[in-house]
Design a protein around this motif. Structure first.
Motif, PDB file in Angstrom:
ATOM      1  N   GLY A  93       0.820  -1.192   0.000  1.00 23.74           N
ATOM      2  CA  GLY A  93       0.000   0.000   0.000  1.00 23.74           C
ATOM      3  C   GLY A  93       0.855   1.243   0.000  1.00 23.74           C
ATOM      4  N   PRO A  94       0.260   2.397  -0.231  1.00 23.41           N
ATOM      5  CA  PRO A  94       1.039   3.641  -0.260  1.00 23.41           C
ATOM      6  C   PRO A  94       1.845   3.819   1.024  1.00 23.41           C
ATOM      7  CG  PRO A  94      -1.229   4.037  -0.960  1.00 23.41           C
ATOM      8  CD  PRO A  94      -1.197   2.642  -0.428  1.00 23.41           C
ATOM      9  N   THR A  95       3.101   4.209   0.873  1.00 24.11           N
ATOM     10  CA  THR A  95       3.922   4.535   2.036  1.00 24.11           C
ATOM     11  C   THR A  95       3.465   5.877   2.578  1.00 24.11           C
ATOM     12  OG1 THR A  95       5.808   3.291   1.170  1.00 24.11           O
ATOM     13  CG2 THR A  95       6.266   4.965   2.854  1.00 24.11           C
ATOM     14  N   LEU A  96       3.022   5.906   3.823  1.00 26.62           N
ATOM     15  CA  LEU A  96       2.495   7.117   4.445  1.00 26.62           C
ATOM     16  C   LEU A  96       3.645   7.836   5.152  1.00 26.62           C
ATOM     17  CD1 LEU A  96      -0.732   5.573   6.054  1.00 26.62           C
ATOM     18  CD2 LEU A  96      -0.332   6.272   3.675  1.00 26.62           C
ATOM     19  N   ILE A  97       3.889   9.088   4.778  1.00 25.17           N
ATOM     20  CA  ILE A  97       5.025   9.842   5.303  1.00 25.17           C
ATOM     21  C   ILE A  97       4.522  11.054   6.084  1.00 25.17           C
ATOM     22  CG2 ILE A  97       7.125  11.102   4.695  1.00 25.17           C
ATOM     23  CD1 ILE A  97       7.205   9.399   2.122  1.00 25.17           C
ATOM     24  N   VAL A  98       4.863  11.100   7.369  1.00 24.41           N
ATOM     25  CA  VAL A  98       4.415  12.186   8.245  1.00 24.41           C
ATOM     26  C   VAL A  98       5.575  12.609   9.131  1.00 24.41           C
ATOM     27  CG1 VAL A  98       2.012  11.419   8.247  1.00 24.41           C
ATOM     28  CG2 VAL A  98       3.581  10.569   9.996  1.00 24.41           C
ATOM     29  N   THR A  99       5.378  13.662   9.889  1.00 23.00           N
ATOM     30  CA  THR A  99       6.391  14.174  10.810  1.00 23.00           C
ATOM     31  C   THR A  99       5.955  13.938  12.247  1.00 23.00           C
ATOM     32  OG1 THR A  99       7.062  15.870   9.221  1.00 23.00           O
ATOM     33  CG2 THR A  99       7.707  16.217  11.507  1.00 23.00           C
ATOM     34  N   GLU A 100       6.910  13.653  13.087  1.00 18.31           N
ATOM     35  CA  GLU A 100       6.667  13.416  14.508  1.00 18.31           C
ATOM     36  C   GLU A 100       5.825  14.538  15.116  1.00 18.31           C
ATOM     37  OE1 GLU A 100       9.385  12.784  18.562  1.00 18.31           O
ATOM     38  OE2 GLU A 100      10.274  13.507  16.689  1.00 18.31           O
ATOM     39  N   GLY A 101       4.810  14.138  15.898  1.00 18.02           N
ATOM     40  CA  GLY A 101       3.934  15.101  16.556  1.00 18.02           C
ATOM     41  C   GLY A 101       2.697  15.454  15.753  1.00 18.02           C
ATOM     42  N   THR A 102       2.628  15.021  14.501  1.00 19.43           N
ATOM     43  CA  THR A 102       1.491  15.339  13.642  1.00 19.43           C
ATOM     44  C   THR A 102       0.292  14.459  13.991  1.00 19.43           C
ATOM     45  OG1 THR A 102       2.967  15.946  11.827  1.00 19.43           O
ATOM     46  CG2 THR A 102       0.696  15.415  11.244  1.00 19.43           C
ATOM     47  N   THR A 103      -0.898  15.047  13.959  1.00 20.32           N
ATOM     48  CA  THR A 103      -2.130  14.270  14.091  1.00 20.32           C
ATOM     49  C   THR A 103      -2.496  13.716  12.720  1.00 20.32           C
ATOM     50  OG1 THR A 103      -2.928  15.597  15.958  1.00 20.32           O
ATOM     51  CG2 THR A 103      -4.575  14.315  14.726  1.00 20.32           C
ATOM     52  N   VAL A 104      -2.545  12.419  12.615  1.00 21.73           N
ATOM     53  CA  VAL A 104      -2.750  11.736  11.337  1.00 21.73           C
ATOM     54  C   VAL A 104      -4.182  11.230  11.253  1.00 21.73           C
ATOM     55  CG1 VAL A 104      -1.974   9.841   9.846  1.00 21.73           C
ATOM     56  CG2 VAL A 104      -0.327  11.052  11.312  1.00 21.73           C
ATOM     57  N   THR A 105      -4.812  11.429  10.105  1.00 19.40           N
ATOM     58  CA  THR A 105      -6.159  10.918   9.856  1.00 19.40           C
ATOM     59  C   THR A 105      -6.127  10.042   8.614  1.00 19.40           C
ATOM     60  OG1 THR A 105      -7.194  12.892  10.818  1.00 19.40           O
ATOM     61  CG2 THR A 105      -8.558  11.520   9.368  1.00 19.40           C
ATOM     62  N   VAL A 106      -6.613   8.816   8.749  1.00 17.82           N
ATOM     63  CA  VAL A 106      -6.689   7.881   7.624  1.00 17.82           C
ATOM     64  C   VAL A 106      -8.153   7.495   7.429  1.00 17.82           C
ATOM     65  CG1 VAL A 106      -5.978   5.639   6.702  1.00 17.82           C
ATOM     66  CG2 VAL A 106      -4.369   6.998   8.068  1.00 17.82           C
ATOM     67  N   ILE A 107      -8.679   7.769   6.242  1.00 20.75           N
ATOM     68  CA  ILE A 107     -10.063   7.429   5.905  1.00 20.75           C
ATOM     69  C   ILE A 107     -10.021   6.289   4.886  1.00 20.75           C
ATOM     70  CG2 ILE A 107     -12.249   8.290   5.005  1.00 20.75           C
ATOM     71  CD1 ILE A 107     -11.245  11.121   5.718  1.00 20.75           C
ATOM     72  N   LEU A 108     -10.529   5.137   5.281  1.00 26.65           N
ATOM     73  CA  LEU A 108     -10.481   3.941   4.440  1.00 26.65           C
ATOM     74  C   LEU A 108     -11.852   3.621   3.872  1.00 26.65           C
ATOM     75  CD1 LEU A 108      -9.047   1.348   3.372  1.00 26.65           C
ATOM     76  CD2 LEU A 108      -9.685   0.270   5.560  1.00 26.65           C
ATOM     77  N   THR A 109     -11.916   3.440   2.548  1.00 28.21           N
ATOM     78  CA  THR A 109     -13.137   3.009   1.868  1.00 28.21           C
ATOM     79  C   THR A 109     -12.972   1.569   1.423  1.00 28.21           C
ATOM     80  OG1 THR A 109     -13.572   5.255   1.065  1.00 28.21           O
ATOM     81  CG2 THR A 109     -14.701   3.454  -0.056  1.00 28.21           C
ATOM     82  N   ASN A 110     -13.965   0.743   1.715  1.00 21.62           N
ATOM     83  CA  ASN A 110     -13.904  -0.683   1.396  1.00 21.62           C
ATOM     84  C   ASN A 110     -14.501  -0.937   0.017  1.00 21.62           C
ATOM     85  OD1 ASN A 110     -14.004  -3.444   1.243  1.00 21.62           O
ATOM     86  ND2 ASN A 110     -15.198  -3.759   3.108  1.00 21.62           N
ATOM     87  N   ASN A 111     -13.635  -1.077  -0.984  1.00 21.94           N
ATOM     88  CA  ASN A 111     -14.065  -1.400  -2.335  1.00 21.94           C
ATOM     89  C   ASN A 111     -13.732  -2.836  -2.716  1.00 21.94           C
ATOM     90  OD1 ASN A 111     -15.119   1.191  -2.952  1.00 21.94           O
ATOM     91  ND2 ASN A 111     -13.046   1.956  -3.300  1.00 21.94           N
ATOM     92  N   LEU A 112     -13.533  -3.674  -1.710  1.00 17.75           N
ATOM     93  CA  LEU A 112     -13.319  -5.095  -1.974  1.00 17.75           C
ATOM     94  C   LEU A 112     -14.630  -5.725  -2.444  1.00 17.75           C
ATOM     95  CD1 LEU A 112     -11.156  -6.116   1.136  1.00 17.75           C
ATOM     96  CD2 LEU A 112     -10.358  -5.702  -1.202  1.00 17.75           C
ATOM     97  N   PRO A 113     -14.576  -6.894  -3.064  1.00 15.13           N
ATOM     98  CA  PRO A 113     -15.817  -7.585  -3.444  1.00 15.13           C
ATOM     99  C   PRO A 113     -16.716  -7.802  -2.234  1.00 15.13           C
ATOM    100  CG  PRO A 113     -13.913  -8.627  -4.466  1.00 15.13           C
ATOM    101  CD  PRO A 113     -13.374  -7.632  -3.482  1.00 15.13           C
ATOM    102  N   ALA A 114     -18.002  -7.819  -2.463  1.00 21.99           N
ATOM    103  CA  ALA A 114     -18.963  -7.970  -1.361  1.00 21.99           C
ATOM    104  C   ALA A 114     -18.691  -9.226  -0.543  1.00 21.99           C
ATOM    105  CB  ALA A 114     -20.382  -7.974  -1.913  1.00 21.99           C
ATOM    106  N   ALA A 115     -18.303 -10.311  -1.218  1.00 24.38           N
ATOM    107  CA  ALA A 115     -18.077 -11.571  -0.515  1.00 24.38           C
ATOM    108  C   ALA A 115     -16.871 -11.520   0.409  1.00 24.38           C
ATOM    109  CB  ALA A 115     -17.915 -12.705  -1.529  1.00 24.38           C
ATOM    110  N   ALA A 116     -15.984 -10.556   0.202  1.00 25.22           N
ATOM    111  CA  ALA A 116     -14.809 -10.440   1.063  1.00 25.22           C
ATOM    112  C   ALA A 116     -15.172  -9.909   2.441  1.00 25.22           C
ATOM    113  CB  ALA A 116     -13.768  -9.537   0.407  1.00 25.22           C
ATOM    114  N   GLY A 117     -16.342  -9.280   2.564  1.00 30.56           N
ATOM    115  CA  GLY A 117     -16.787  -8.778   3.855  1.00 30.56           C
ATOM    116  C   GLY A 117     -16.102  -7.490   4.259  1.00 30.56           C
ATOM    117  N   ASN A 118     -15.932  -7.296   5.561  1.00 30.62           N
ATOM    118  CA  ASN A 118     -15.349  -6.069   6.093  1.00 30.62           C
ATOM    119  C   ASN A 118     -13.835  -6.040   5.907  1.00 30.62           C
ATOM    120  OD1 ASN A 118     -17.946  -5.642   6.949  1.00 30.62           O
ATOM    121  ND2 ASN A 118     -17.522  -5.952   9.127  1.00 30.62           N
ATOM    122  N   THR A 119     -13.282  -4.860   6.085  1.00 29.25           N
ATOM    123  CA  THR A 119     -11.826  -4.727   6.101  1.00 29.25           C
ATOM    124  C   THR A 119     -11.441  -3.588   7.033  1.00 29.25           C
ATOM    125  OG1 THR A 119      -9.843  -4.652   4.717  1.00 29.25           O
ATOM    126  CG2 THR A 119     -11.601  -3.096   4.170  1.00 29.25           C
TER     127      THR A 119
END
Length: 549
Positions: A93-119
């Motif tokens: 997956g993409p290498t996430l690059i941030v600086t120490e002390g930063t508040t990081v927000t990651v928003i994940l959308t599940n576009n896997l096949p329906a049969a794969a369920g949650n992620t």
């Protein structure tokens, strides 16, 4: 040609090791690496399916994380934005690059096949929270349902290299490719990392036209964590039978309704028999092609380290997948700085930027699943007992007349613009052979081996010398120009194939094979060479290391 160029499957029964070596010569573009990734502090990611290409011609159905829209930016800054991409799915997956002390927000959308369920995503080492109502409860973390989203928030509390990976049915989803890296840069850089010898190393690179592809000047706020060049390697493996099962069951489920009876997968993940062994989602020789190469739309990161003598090379290494991978970096030991972002410090009453480190020197680095380490690799040519730069006092080549003035440690560090900057002066002007083509009794200290011993397919190291005129100077040819191989008349050895993939093609430096010490892991579906194998090329100063690709 390979499937990545022809988009056509090739039968394994028709593939021979020599074919892989031949195919390796097809890509002759500059193919260096750094630690490329995307910047935040907000990351919009997606989980989606796609196919990964392999050197044996197979396209393996996989899942992975990618960008849900354009990222905030790409790093390092020296990489042109026109040469980068972040698709909706990639492995790693993409290498996430941030600086120490930063508040990081990651928003994940599940576009896997329906049969794969949650992620989901786990961020070990950080205190992660999710806003009220975000996602659904899972066993280890909040999860995104099919076509839904989940948000993760945490403070990048300490610098270092760490893994992230799926926290949902990990035996399947991580195997399918759902993992990546997060790099946290230190908020404070020690002065020693931007002055003195560290500054001289940067001056040497800039003199020859090299941009600065580092993410920072130090991996941690410690004077022993300075570095001049960096690479990120994520080791993983795949069992193609698991991926084949997943594809068959997803296809059979069709457009079922997520959560409905029968809309699920029952993929057997044991017994486990991986057939593909990868560095950054690619196997040898694909891992030596450029970063962001068009033929790998879902495998953007390569594994092709280069360096100059005397440089401190930071290795960021993560063990992804299920197996431990014993990896050997030929040329020198690796000094371990930290594991999972935790500096290994000597016992002391005070802890600060000058605290001595206590990490071991490792002949073989072990990459335990989910474990990351930061280490320093260093090579100077000290102790070879011959002149690594091919200096020959009797040659007409002006480059052979360079001086070497030792510093307190014996290195030529007072001349950052010289080709032999950081040469070990004790071996200056010491010929590898006083009488070319002779044997050891004729003048030693060593006899040049056959050219075939300096090859790995189309990657050719030329001789045990650095510089474009090195082979010529070593065997007694003549050169009249400065910093050029075109003005030389050579009687020396040439690559047996006559075709090499080095760039520039006249390169003649040290080529160290870096590979797994598990012989099974340097194959691609039982074909050798392949798998977890790459080359560390130690280049003379005039060879510009272009890490923009």
């Amino acid at each position: 040609m390979r499937e990545t160029k022809m988009k056509k499957a090739i039968s394994m029964s028709k593939l021979l090791p020599v074919v892989i070596l031949t195919m390796a010569s097809l890509f002759t573009a500059t193919a260096h690496a750094s630690a490329p990734g995307i910047t935040g502090p907000t990351f919009n990611l997606s989980a989606a399916p796609a196919y990964l290409t392999q050197p044996d011609g197979q396209a393996v159905y996989s899942w992975g994380y990618g960008c849900n829209g354009a990222p905030s930016g790409f790093a390092p800054a020296a990489i042109p934005s026109t040469s980068t991409f972040c698709n909706v799915m990639q492995v790693p997956g993409p290498t996430l690059i941030v600086t120490e002390g930063t508040t990081v927000t990651v928003i994940l959308t599940n576009n896997l096949p329906a049969a794969a369920g949650n992620t989901s995503i786990l961020f070990p080492g950080f205190n992660v929270t999710s806003p009220a109502g975000s996602g659904v409860a899972g066993l280890l973390t909040r999860e995104a349902v099919h076509n839904g989203t989940v948000t993760y928030t945490f403070v990048a509390s300490s610098p270092g290299t760490r893994a992230y990976y799926s926290g949902t049915q990990g035996d399947l989803q991580v195997e399918m490719g759902m993992y990546g890296a997060i790099i946290v840069l230190p908020a404070t850089i020690p002065t020693a990392c931007t002055t003195g010898l560290a500054a001289a190393n940067r001056t040497a690179e800039a003199h020859w036209g090299e941009s600065d592809y580092r993410l920072a000047a130090a991996a941690y706020n410690n004077v022993h964590a300075c570095y001049d060049r960096e690479y990120l390697f994520q080791f993983s493996e795949m069992d193609p039978r698991i991926h084949t099962q997943a594809l068959a069951q997803v296809t059979a489920a069709g457009s079922c309704v997520a959560g409905a009876a029968g809309c699920s997968l029952n993929v057997l993940t044991e017994p486990y028999h991986p057939g593909y062994f990868m560095i950054n989602g690619r196997s040898m020789p694909d891992d030596m092609d450029p970063n962001y190469a068009f033929q790998y739309p879902h495998q953007p990161y390569n594994g092709n380290p280069h360096m100059h003598p005397g440089e401190q090379v930071l290795l960021r290494v993560i063990g992804q997948g299920r197996w431990q991978h014993p990896f050997h970096e030929h040329g020198n030991h690796v000094r371990i700085l930290a594991r999972d972002g935790n500096l290994i410090l000597s016992p002391t009453t005070t802890v600060g930027p000058n605290t001595p480190l206590a990490g071991p020197l490792l002949f073989t680095t072990t990459t335990t699943p989910g474990l990351a380490f930061d280490g320093i690799f260093y090579w100077t040519g000290k102790g070879l007992n011959w002149d690594a730069y091919g200096h020959n006092p009797t040659s007409a080549d002006p480059n052979a007349k360079l001086s070497c003035i030792p510093d307190a440690n014996g290195y030529n560090t007072g001349a950052p613009t010289a080709i032999n900057y950081f040469e070990w002066c004790q071996d200056h002007n010491k010929p590898v052979q006083a009488a070319p083509f002779g044997d050891i009794p004729a003048g030693g200290p060593v006899t040049l081996p056959d050219a075939n011993l300096f090859t790995n397919g189309a990657w050719y190291s030329g001789s045990p010398y650095l510089g474009p005129d090195a082979t010529t100077r070593a065997d007694g040819g003549t050169c009249t120009g400065v910093n050029t191989s075109t003005s030389c008349t050579t009687t020396g050895t040439t690559p047996p194939s006559g075709t090499i993939a080095n760039s520039p093609s006249s390169e003649a430096g040290f080529a160290f094979m870096w590979h797994s010490h598990n012989e099974r892991e340097i194959t691609t579906n039982n074909i050798f060479p392949g798998g977890m194998l790459m080359m560390m090329l130690v280049d003379s100063r005039e060879f510009v290391i272009d890490e923009s690709n």
